[in-house]
Motif scaffolding. Structure first.
Motif, short mmCIF file in Angstrom:
data_model
loop_
_atom_site.label_atom_id
_atom_site.label_comp_id
_atom_site.label_asym_id
_atom_site.label_seq_id
_atom_site.Cartn_x
_atom_site.Cartn_y
_atom_site.Cartn_z
N SER B 403 0.86 -1.18 0.00
CA SER B 403 0.00 0.00 0.00
C SER B 403 0.89 1.22 0.00
CB SER B 403 -0.89 0.02 1.25
OG SER B 403 -1.83 -1.01 1.20
N ILE B 404 0.75 2.05 -1.01
CA ILE B 404 1.59 3.24 -1.10
C ILE B 404 0.69 4.45 -1.28
CG2 ILE B 404 3.46 1.94 -2.14
CD1 ILE B 404 2.68 3.29 -4.81
N THR B 405 1.33 5.62 -1.20
CA THR B 405 0.58 6.86 -1.37
C THR B 405 0.92 7.45 -2.72
OG1 THR B 405 0.74 7.21 1.01
CG2 THR B 405 0.13 9.11 -0.33
N CYS B 406 -0.06 7.95 -3.39
CA CYS B 406 0.19 8.63 -4.67
C CYS B 406 1.11 9.81 -4.40
CB CYS B 406 -1.13 9.08 -5.28
SG CYS B 406 -0.93 10.08 -6.75
N PRO B 407 2.22 9.90 -5.13
CA PRO B 407 3.16 10.99 -4.85
C PRO B 407 2.65 12.37 -5.22
CG PRO B 407 3.89 9.67 -6.72
CD PRO B 407 2.69 9.00 -6.18
N ASN B 408 1.52 12.44 -5.90
CA ASN B 408 0.94 13.74 -6.24
C ASN B 408 0.43 14.37 -4.95
OD1 ASN B 408 -0.37 15.92 -7.25
ND2 ASN B 408 -1.85 14.75 -8.48
N ASP B 409 1.03 15.49 -4.57
CA ASP B 409 0.68 16.12 -3.29
C ASP B 409 -0.78 16.52 -3.21
OD1 ASP B 409 3.90 17.76 -3.11
OD2 ASP B 409 3.19 15.84 -2.34
N GLY B 410 -1.36 16.79 -4.38
CA GLY B 410 -2.77 17.21 -4.35
C GLY B 410 -3.72 16.03 -4.23
N CYS B 411 -3.17 14.83 -4.32
CA CYS B 411 -4.04 13.65 -4.32
C CYS B 411 -3.83 12.82 -3.06
CB CYS B 411 -3.76 12.81 -5.56
SG CYS B 411 -4.63 11.24 -5.59
N SER B 412 -2.60 12.26 -2.94
CA SER B 412 -2.21 11.45 -1.77
C SER B 412 -3.16 10.28 -1.53
CB SER B 412 -2.16 12.33 -0.50
OG SER B 412 -1.22 13.37 -0.67
N GLU B 413 -3.71 9.78 -2.62
CA GLU B 413 -4.60 8.62 -2.50
C GLU B 413 -3.78 7.39 -2.14
OE1 GLU B 413 -7.85 8.89 -3.05
OE2 GLU B 413 -8.43 6.79 -2.90
N ARG B 414 -4.36 6.54 -1.29
CA ARG B 414 -3.66 5.28 -0.95
C ARG B 414 -3.95 4.26 -2.04
NH1 ARG B 414 0.44 5.05 2.28
NH2 ARG B 414 -0.02 2.98 3.09
N LEU B 415 -2.90 3.68 -2.57
CA LEU B 415 -3.03 2.74 -3.67
C LEU B 415 -2.48 1.39 -3.26
CD1 LEU B 415 -1.62 5.06 -6.45
CD2 LEU B 415 -4.01 4.70 -5.87
N ARG B 416 -3.02 0.35 -3.85
CA ARG B 416 -2.59 -1.02 -3.54
C ARG B 416 -1.88 -1.59 -4.76
NH1 ARG B 416 -4.90 -6.02 -3.84
NH2 ARG B 416 -4.38 -7.49 -2.21
N ILE B 417 -0.68 -2.09 -4.53
CA ILE B 417 0.11 -2.60 -5.65
C ILE B 417 0.56 -4.02 -5.34
CG2 ILE B 417 2.30 -2.33 -6.88
CD1 ILE B 417 1.95 0.58 -6.74
N ASP B 418 0.51 -4.83 -6.37
CA ASP B 418 0.94 -6.23 -6.24
C ASP B 418 2.42 -6.28 -5.85
OD1 ASP B 418 0.24 -9.09 -8.26
OD2 ASP B 418 1.67 -8.88 -6.64
N LYS B 419 2.74 -7.13 -4.93
CA LYS B 419 4.11 -7.27 -4.44
C LYS B 419 5.08 -7.65 -5.55
CE LYS B 419 6.85 -10.29 -1.52
NZ LYS B 419 6.82 -11.48 -0.73
N GLU B 420 4.62 -8.42 -6.50
CA GLU B 420 5.55 -9.01 -7.44
C GLU B 420 5.98 -8.08 -8.56
OE1 GLU B 420 5.85 -12.25 -5.29
OE2 GLU B 420 6.99 -11.86 -7.11
N ILE B 421 5.39 -6.91 -8.63
CA ILE B 421 5.69 -6.03 -9.75
C ILE B 421 6.54 -4.86 -9.28
CG2 ILE B 421 4.70 -4.66 -11.60
CD1 ILE B 421 2.10 -6.25 -11.15
N PHE B 422 7.70 -4.73 -9.89
CA PHE B 422 8.57 -3.63 -9.47
C PHE B 422 8.89 -2.73 -10.64
CE2 PHE B 422 9.18 -6.18 -5.85
CZ PHE B 422 9.36 -7.46 -6.30
N GLY B 423 9.23 -1.53 -10.32
CA GLY B 423 9.68 -0.61 -11.36
C GLY B 423 8.64 -0.40 -12.43
#
Lengths: 191, 917
Positions: B403-423
């Motif tokens: 679970s990460i945060t959207c780096p867009n300061d105006g958004c900061s939505e929490r997003l869920r990303i599959d562990k196996e996918i990088f870069g």
């Protein structure tokens, strides 16, 4: 499919059935090694989990059915490196012999008490041979073949006798058990 | 109609009576319920009983009432269900005449209400007679709900009015029947067990290969997007190299369980299958392995050369097979990272190793891959841990996703990303912001079962960033390896054990050496060579593989490319000599970067020489290139009071140096050229020998090593050959290993002239991914005629011819006067990318003769005195002697024989008639 039976390139197969860590299912596994016990191939099944209704319905035939029909025979068919002999550590797994191109031998440690009352089988009715470790490094074993394939035991005895100098034929089953345990810890599909 | 007529016929009196009666006792409209055929949707079900609801008959007055028997008959008929039109039947069968219906009087016609079959309702009611309380079942149509019904109980004949409500209705008769009738419910379920899926892999593979340097097949060397052939494009080569590393990082679950499937090593390591072929441990090393496996916290301090690395790796194998560890970390200095990788490959091929290095993104991918061993440097660990700690925004969910945060300061939505996918490129679904996601916190959260710190004295300083980084790694097994005699450095020991075994030592123990030694005794094992000597052979040889530094790599790649271009341009006129010359150039870059003098080999050597010096041992360092290599590494080794021995020294100088090395304890290192080393010297004071570079003739190297390994040597001689991975050195070694058998059959003293017996021309040119140039009949015939012409011209004409040739090759040439030219006939100059190239060319017109070594020496002497000269070229119309070729090898001298000159003349279209005037 033909088995590999050329001298030094001979391969051994070790087939067994393991219970899952949660005791609610069974996993079949086969390990193919060279004559020195170095693994060449390892295959296992995902767990078979009988329901509460299926367990009493199958009764005593549950493990043999799962071990032979659902796991054993498909595993033997799936391996790429064909062994010259398959060793099993449960007598009911001798049932795979009907579909196996190579001899299948059941082995156990000599001197182990057999629970005759609880099992119908099998083993008491099988033709058995004892094999001693020439160097005395390992405890002797008893081997048996499928009743319809009496010749298996003679050919297997020669091979097993040869490797028994340095390799305990029952030891690979312990490795497989540890490997299965680690698999179930690392991957939920094997739990 | 008929009814009306009947009523009209009634007498007045009777009509009046009816009127009165009807006013007093009006007829009630009756509801007649008829049961239709009941259709029940149960298959193969039997219905035991169906109640027929009671039908109430209309009340008829005494003077208008059928006789009772008729009523009974009527009732029976009604129950018969076969009667459809009651009115008609009544008229036909009842001996009564129905009164005529007038406008104010009409017979009540019982209404037939057909109940719909579906939906139908059932109502269970109770007789309202308190003496009866019979349960009655009533089947109703929807239209009757809410209406008042007159019900007569069939048991007690009590009549009551009932108005059904929807709430009390049972909607589905079927359901009610199911509940009240003994209808068995059939449950079907599967008793078949499904065949499970299978998984696993084959571990059988061909001979283990360590992937060679860039290998693009000649066939299918397609064009890349940069406009070059892929094998020529530096960008594509680099990308392919990174892809190779990324691919080799992939490890699946069945790779991870492979150690568990291996046969046991045996308690005494006496299993014949315990070690890879040719790799067995000495008895003292078995003790070391046992020491490590029995101690979760341990410091192995064997002297250099006793195989600490091999002992640690074997101990790891043991623990992996026992299932005590599943993954871990090995930290080492950068100079020996590749050497560790190679040693792991040799000694534990079943363990999957990931070398964590390179760009940040690549390192993150490596940390996230599954492996048994993560191999990295102290600095990389520090960097990645620092990066991990700063990133606290990412959360790892229970299912392994991020679970990460959207780096867009105006958004900061929490997003869920599959562990196996990088870069990956991620687009926020809320704000559509596009960004690249790479998890950075994994090293900090990763769990390791073991950690090995090679050269553990690197963490001797408790305040250093490296030390702080290492201390963050929490592993059950913590082993340190060091050849440095730490027992005399208490502060360093205390810092080291602060990590290895926290709480064991305190900093105030610094003044209590005995207490420290006593405390660390159970966890510290150190053997000196003297301890292990009885078990050691007289000589131990080892290959160490190193990775070029970035600067060297850049220079090497560029030089490789230029060499390829050069050899391609030569085409069919290219010879072994040309290939050898290019190989020499590349090998020199593997030793040192030509510009910055940066050297991965020197870095490694410095580390090792420090240890050797501390052990009061000495070392010999050999190289084939005294001018290009030894000359530049000497200043870097000043701290060891390094001596240099080379061919240009006088006899007395040589003797002085040998004596000093043997007797002066301060002189720890002697640098020697390989050729100079083969002169029967005795240097038995040294027991460490380093080959900075190796030629393909092993006897030359053995001769060099035998300076130390000979009578008078009391210690085991440790010989280390340094190679660089992914270079021409690696390619050559791979070919030579394949030809090991051939080497054994070749007579000692193989020289370059016999090189074709060892490496064919195809193999030599193959080192550059080129095919051996094929001489065509045309070129051969041309060559024949040209050589004929060449033999007919005069020496001066020959000089002019060669000058013309170099002009054609792009040089500015100047012929020298016949006297006072120091032997140089032509000066040539050409501008290139790397600068100006100055050539000093000497021409020897010996059409049927052989140019001897003295001419090469002479030329060499001249160019040695003029540093501005890039190289000297000795050109002849004949051949060169073996000695001449040997002399020129490795020096700034190029040799052009007659055939080669003819080829160049043909290639550049130089006309004889024009040039020899």
């Amino acid at each position: 499919m033909e088995s590999n039976s050329e001298g030094e390139n001979m391969l051994l197969g070790f087939l067994s059935l393991y219970e899952t860590s949660s005791k609610d299912g069974y996993l079949g596994a086969i390990l193919v090694t060279d004559l020195q016990g170095i693994p060449q191939e390892f295959r296992c099944t995902h767990p078979v989990k009988p329901t509460t209704i299926q367990k009493p319905l199958y009764g005593d035939t549950l493990e043999p059915y799962i071990g032979v029909n659902l796991c054993g025979i498909p595993l033997i068919k799936s391996i790429q490196n064909k062994p010259s002999i398959i060793v099993v550590n449960k007598d009911f797994l001798l049932g795979v012999r009907v579909s196996s191109p190579c001899p299948v031998i059941f082995i156990r440690r000599a001197g182990e008490a057999i629970d005759i009352k609880s099992s119908d089988s099998s083993e008491t009715a099988l033709k058995r041979e004892r094999i001693d470790c020439p160097t005395g490094k390992f405890q002797p074993i008893v081997c048996a073949s499928h009743p319809d394939y009496d010749d298996d035991i003679m050919s297997a005895k020669e091979t097993l006798g040869k490797i028994f100098n340095y390799l305990d034929p029952l030891e690979p089953f312990e490795r497989m058990a540890k490997a299965i345990e680690l698999l179930s810890e690392q991957d939920k599909r094997f739990q | 109609m008929g009814d009306t007529m009947l009523l009209n016929n009634t007498k007045f009196l009777e009509r009046t009576k009816l009127k009165l009666v009807s006013k007093v006792f009006p007829f009630k409209r009756t509801e007649i319920l008829l049961l239709d055929k009941l259709e029940i949707g149960l298959k193969k079900a039997k219905i035991n009983q169906i109640s027929i609801p009671f039908i109430s008959l209309p009340q008829i007055t005494p003077d208008f009432c059928p006789d009772r028997p008729e009523v009974i008959k009527l009732k029976a008929l009604l129950e018969n269900r076969g009667v459809e039109d009651l009115t008609l039947w009544l008229r036909e069968h009842l001996p009564i005449s129905l009164p005529q219906i007038t406008s104010d009087f009409c017979i009540v016609k019982p209404e037939l209400i057909e109940l719909k079959i579906i939906p139908s309702y059932i109502q269970i009611i109770t007789c309202q007679n308190t003496q009866c309380l019979q349960k009655l079942r009533l089947r109703l149509d929807e239209e009757l709900i809410g209406r008042q019904l007159e019900i007569t109980c069939p048991t007690c004949r009590h009549m009551f009015v009932y108005s059904p409500t929807k709430d009390e209705l049972i909607e589905d008769l079927t359901t009610w029947l199911k509940e009240h009738l003994s209808y068995p419910e059939i449950e079907s379920f599967s008793v078949l067990l499904n065949t499970p899926r299978k998984a696993g892999k084959s571990y059988q593979q061909g001979e283990a290969e360590y992937k060679q340097a860039t290998l693009f097949k000649l066939d299918g060397d397609e064009d890349c997007i940069h406009g070059l052939k892929k094998s020529w494009c530096a960008i594509c080569i680099q990308k392919e190299r990174q892809e190779r590393e990324r691919t080799s990082s992939h490890v699946d679950l069945f790779d991870l369980i492979l150690p568990l499937l291996q046969p046991p090593l045996g308690k005494n390591f006496d299993s014949p299958i315990a070690f890879p072929l040719g790799k067995e441990l000495y008895p003292f090393q078995c003790i070391g392995v046992k020491f490590l496996t029995e101690h979760e916290r341990a410091l192995l301090g064997d002297e250099m050369g006793l195989g600490k690395t091999q002992q640690a790796i074997t101990a790891l194998r043991f623990l992996f097979r026992m299932g005590k560890i599943t993954n871990g970390l090995i930290i080492c200095p950068r100079s020996i990272l590749t050497h560790w990788e190679r040693t792991l490959w040799d000694w534990a091929p079943e363990l999957r190793v990931i070398k964590v290095r390179g760009q940040k993104e690549q390192r993150q991918i490596s940390w996230n891959c599954s492996a048994h061993i993560y191999l990295t440097t102290y600095e990389t660990l520090r960097q990645d841990l620092d990066g991990s700690l700063k990133n606290t925004d990412t959360i790892i969910n229970s299912d392994g996703s991020y679970s990460i945060t959207c780096p867009n300061d105006g958004c900061s939505e929490r997003l869920r990303i599959d562990k196996e996918i990088f870069g990956i490129q991620v687009q926020c679904p809320t704000c559509n912001h596009l960004f690249t996601y790479t998890p950075a916190e994994d090293i900090a959260r990763k769990q390791f079962d073991f950690i090995i710190l090679d050269e553990i004295q690197k963490i001797k300083n408790p305040g250093a960033a490296i030390t702080k980084a290492v201390r963050q790694i929490n592993a059950s097994y913590r082993w340190g390896l060091s050849g440095t005699p730490l027992e005399n450095r208490l502060e360093e020991l205390i810092s080291i054990f602060a990590y290895l075994k926290p709480g064991l030592l305190h900093y105030d123990y610094v003044t209590r050496p005995l207490k420290v030694k006593e405390a660390i005794k159970p966890y510290f094992l150190r053997r000196r060579k003297t301890d292990a000597l009885p078990e050691l052979p007289e000589k131990i040889c080892e290959e160490v593989w190193l990775e070029l530094s970035p600067v060297q790599r850049e220079a090497y790649d560029k030089a490789f490319y230029e060499s390829k271009v050069y050899l391609e341009e030569l085409g069919e006129y290219g010879t072994i000599q040309h290939a050898l010359a290019q190989i020499t150039k590349l090998k020199q870059i593997c030793n040192l970067d030509p510009v910055t003098k940066e050297s991965c080999k020197l870095e490694y050597l410095l580390d090792k020489l420090e240890e050797i010096s501390e052990q009061d041992d000495k070392a010999l360092v050999f190289s084939q290139y005294p001018e290009k290599t030894l000359k530049f590494i000497e200043p870097e080794l000043k701290q060891f009071n390094t001596l240099v021995y080379h061919g240009s020294l006088s006899d007395s100088q040589r003797d002085e140096i040998v004596k000093k090395f043997q007797e002066d304890e301060q002189s720890k290192v002697l640098l020697m050229s390989v050729k100079a080393g083969g002169l029967g010297l005795t240097l038995t004071r040294a027991n460490f020998v380093f080959h900075f570079d190796l030629w393909w003739n092993p006897s030359v190297a053995v001769q060099a090593e035998d300076r130390a390994h000979r009578i008078g040597q009391e210690k085991t001689v440790f010989v280390t050959s340094l190679f660089t991975v992914d270079t021409i050195e690696e390619r050559i070694q791979n070919i030579l290993k394949r030809k090991r058998e051939l080497f054994k059959s070749v007579i000692d003293g193989l020289s370059d002239t016999n090189l074709s017996k060892v490496l064919t021309e195809e193999e030599l040119f193959g080192l550059f991914n080129l095919q051996k140039p094929k001489l065509t009949a045309k070129s051969m015939s041309r060559g024949g005629s040209t050589i004929g012409l060449l033999s007919q011209i005069l020496p001066k004409q020959f000089e002019r011819l060669i000058a013309g040739l170099y002009e054609k090759m792009g040089y500015q040439v100047k012929l020298t006067p016949q006297t006072k030219d120091q032997g140089i006939d032509i000066h040539a100059k050409r501008l290139s990318e790397t600068g100006t190239e100055y050539l000093a060319i000497q021409c020897k017109h010996y059409p049927n003769g052989v140019v001897g070594v003295e001419h090469a020496r002479s030329l060499y002497g001249v160019i040695q005195g003029q540093p501005s000269i890039t190289k000297g070229v000795l050109v002849t119309s004949g051949e060169f002697s073996k000695e001449c070729k040997d002399f020129a090898n490795g020096k700034r001298i190029e040799l052009f024989n007659g055939n080669y000159v003819c080829g160049l003349l043909e290639k550049h279209g130089v006309s004889f008639s024009e040039r020899i005037r």
